[in-house]
Design a protein around this motif. Structure first.
Motif, short mmCIF file in Angstrom:
data_model
loop_
_atom_site.label_atom_id
_atom_site.label_comp_id
_atom_site.label_asym_id
_atom_site.label_seq_id
_atom_site.Cartn_x
_atom_site.Cartn_y
_atom_site.Cartn_z
N UNK A 169 0.75 -1.24 -0.05
CA UNK A 169 0.01 0.00 0.02
C UNK A 169 0.80 1.15 0.22
N UNK A 170 0.59 2.47 -0.75
CA UNK A 170 1.04 3.59 -0.79
C UNK A 170 0.98 4.20 0.82
N UNK A 171 2.28 4.79 0.92
CA UNK A 171 2.14 5.79 2.35
C UNK A 171 3.19 7.02 2.07
N UNK A 172 3.03 7.93 3.00
CA UNK A 172 3.58 9.20 2.78
C UNK A 172 4.94 8.80 3.25
N UNK A 173 6.29 9.42 2.70
CA UNK A 173 7.29 9.06 2.96
C UNK A 173 8.33 10.16 2.61
N UNK A 174 8.95 10.94 3.29
CA UNK A 174 9.95 12.01 3.23
C UNK A 174 10.14 12.60 1.76
N UNK A 175 9.00 13.06 1.32
CA UNK A 175 9.18 13.96 0.04
C UNK A 175 7.89 13.60 -0.80
N UNK A 176 8.09 13.92 -2.22
CA UNK A 176 6.78 14.09 -2.93
C UNK A 176 6.46 12.82 -3.42
N UNK A 177 7.05 11.84 -3.83
CA UNK A 177 6.85 10.59 -4.14
C UNK A 177 6.25 9.64 -3.23
#
Length: 118
Positions: A57-65
């Motif tokens: 699953x997608x997660x927010x991580x240290x930056x744009x991508x």
């Protein structure tokens, strides 16, 4: 006569280049850019741990991508892995041991039948 020798010399100088280019195998397209699909993230995590990816699953991580969180089941082991894949660098950011993903309970043994109960 001189032009024939020149043509022959030119042809012979090209032969090694042709042989070398014909002998190379086509390699897979090198992965570059951000990890865009769950399949890519699972493949990276499986390659790193040797397990079988269950979920991604997608997660927010240290930056744009951002990144991907992948849970992996380890065959013949009591613990699995949770890997966080950095989408920009295509590397494993963190790797944590977890209980086997997809298990109903802590133990995965066979179902036991106790007589006298329903």
């Amino acid at each position: 006569m001189r032009s024939r020798h020149l043509a022959l010399g030119l042809a012979l100088s090209l032969v090694p280049a042709l042989v070398l280019s014909a002998g190379t195998t086509k390699s897979r397209k090198q992965a570059s850019g951000a990890v865009k699909t769950a399949g890519d993230a699972k493949a990276i995590a499986e390659r790193e741990t040797g397990g079988k990816a269950i979920t991604a699953r997608r997660i927010p991580l240290n930056g744009a991508s951002g990144g991907w969180e992948v849970e992996l089941r380890m065959p013949h082991d009591e613990k699995g892995w949770r890997c966080v894949i950095d989408a920009d660098t295509r590397t494993v950011h963190t790797k944590t041991r977890i209980d086997q993903p997809g298990a109903k309970g802590r133990a995965e043994g066979p179902v036991r039948m106790i007589k006298g109960t329903r």
